[in-house]
Write a protein that holds these residues in place. Structure first.
Motif, short mmCIF file in Angstrom:
data_model
loop_
_atom_site.label_atom_id
_atom_site.label_comp_id
_atom_site.label_asym_id
_atom_site.label_seq_id
_atom_site.Cartn_x
_atom_site.Cartn_y
_atom_site.Cartn_z
N SER A 179 0.84 -1.20 0.00
CA SER A 179 0.00 0.00 0.00
C SER A 179 0.87 1.25 0.00
CB SER A 179 -0.91 0.00 1.23
OG SER A 179 -1.72 1.15 1.26
N ASN A 209 -4.79 -0.05 3.81
CA ASN A 209 -4.08 -1.01 2.96
C ASN A 209 -4.60 -1.01 1.52
OD1 ASN A 209 -2.03 -2.90 2.58
ND2 ASN A 209 -3.35 -4.65 3.05
N ARG A 210 -4.71 0.18 0.96
CA ARG A 210 -5.17 0.29 -0.43
C ARG A 210 -4.04 -0.12 -1.38
NH1 ARG A 210 -8.35 6.15 -0.24
NH2 ARG A 210 -9.57 5.69 1.65
N THR A 211 -4.36 -0.96 -2.34
CA THR A 211 -3.35 -1.47 -3.28
C THR A 211 -3.92 -1.51 -4.69
OG1 THR A 211 -4.04 -3.73 -2.71
CG2 THR A 211 -2.10 -2.85 -1.57
#
Length: 334
Positions: A179, A209-211
């Motif tokens: 992330s 936890n942006r991916t």
């Protein structure tokens, strides 16, 4: 980059630097490439692969906090005057009298102090994305700076500094390393304007936890190298660039630099990034015009990571500019 060409040096203040060194061919200058955050020397590999076969000498260090170089936990170790002295120690160890300095991101601030303190050791200077940074005689008030920029440009620009200054920021970023990397190496410049520069957004991005994925201009090999390096060395030390700046730990060193040394009189180049949300070229070129008035200014239609996103354009600009310096036949050694 050829691992056999890396060296290690204990500099005068006791830290160990890991750096790539390829000697110049006869009559060619040596180039110093200085990376920023959260890079290592490897982020210059596209420039090394282009310039080395042409005979240019290359010195490409991992800065403190990064790669295989020492990782002090005291923010005062990250004072730019000290790092500039470290770099000169590396040049001295290689017997290099003069080089051409090229830098990006925090490396651009290091190069600025090298220009102020050791201008005689350079033929010329090139800043990429982040331009020349003059010494300061007043402490940084990051909250006031963010408010000022928000009011006058519509973007606070430095909101992420507040997150990086938190004591446990390194823990959050290491736990959600993908992330973090997807934020700092954004698939689109829009990610920075929406999720890096506004207050609180960078922390939210990492904690959630942006991916969304790596950018098209970053190869899987490059991504994996950055990921492995960050997981091995951690970010606790590396984030001290931000802590040192926010706490104005450079202030006393800056005050010692005479104002006549703020102006850079050597040949110079600035390659700006129009879509860098933190420092768009429209703003970044202003210090160049004030303090480096003879500089050539080039603006590219890319985001912050010029050496990766526009490697071919940058390589061409650098080579053309270096050739125009008239350094053919030089001897870089002391």
């Amino acid at each position: 980059m050829d691992a056999t060409l890396y060296k290690d040096l204990k500099v005068s203040r006791g830290l160990t630097y890991h750096y790539f060194y390829s000697p110049a061919a006869p009559g060619k200058p040596t180039l110093l490439l200085v990376h920023g955050f959260p890079s290592t020397s490897f982020d210059w590999h596209r420039q090394v692969e282009y310039l080395r076969p042409k005979g240019y000498g290359l010195v490409v260090p991992d800065l403190i906090g990064a790669g295989e170089t020492s990782k002090p936990e005291d923010p005062s170790a990250f004072r730019f005057a000290l790092i500039a002295r470290d770099i000169v120690d590396i040049l001295d160890a290689g017997g290099l009298d003069k080089v051409v300095g090229i830098a990006h991101d925090w490396g651009s601030v290091v190069l600025s102090r090298l220009a102020n303190l050791f201008q005689e050791r350079f033929y010329a200077f090139a800043w990429v994305a982040v331009s020349y940074n003059a010494p300061r005689h007043e402490a940084i008030d990051v909250d006031a700076l963010i408010t000022h920029l928000q009011t006058h440009t519509g973007d606070g620009r430095f909101g992420y500094w507040k997150f990086f200054n938190e004591e446990d920021a390194h823990v959050k970023c290491e736990e959600n390393v993908d992330s973090f990397l997807h934020l700092v190496y954004p698939a689109s410049p829009k990610i920075w304007s929406e999720h890096l520069t506004p207050l609180g957004k960078a922390k939210t991005w990492v904690v959630e936890n942006r991916t969304p994925g790596r950018p098209a201009w970053l190869t899987q090999e490059e991504y994996d190298h950055s990921r492995a390096s960050l997981l091995k060395g951690g970010l606790k030390s590396y984030l001290n660039y931000y802590k040192s700046a926010i706490r104005s730990l450079n202030l006393e060193d800056d005050k010692k630099i005479p104002e006549e040394e703020w102006t850079i009189r050597k040949p110079a180049l600035f390659v700006g990034a129009k879509y860098d949300a933190v420092g768009p070229s429209s703003l970044s070129k202003l210090p160049m015009q004030k303090y480096v008035p003879q500089a050539k200014i080039v603006e590219l239609d890319v985001g912050h990571w010029v050496q990766l996103e526009a490697a071919d354009q940058l390589n061409t600009e650098l080579e053309s500019w270096i050739e125009g310096l008239g350094l053919q036949g030089v001897h870089s050694s002391l």
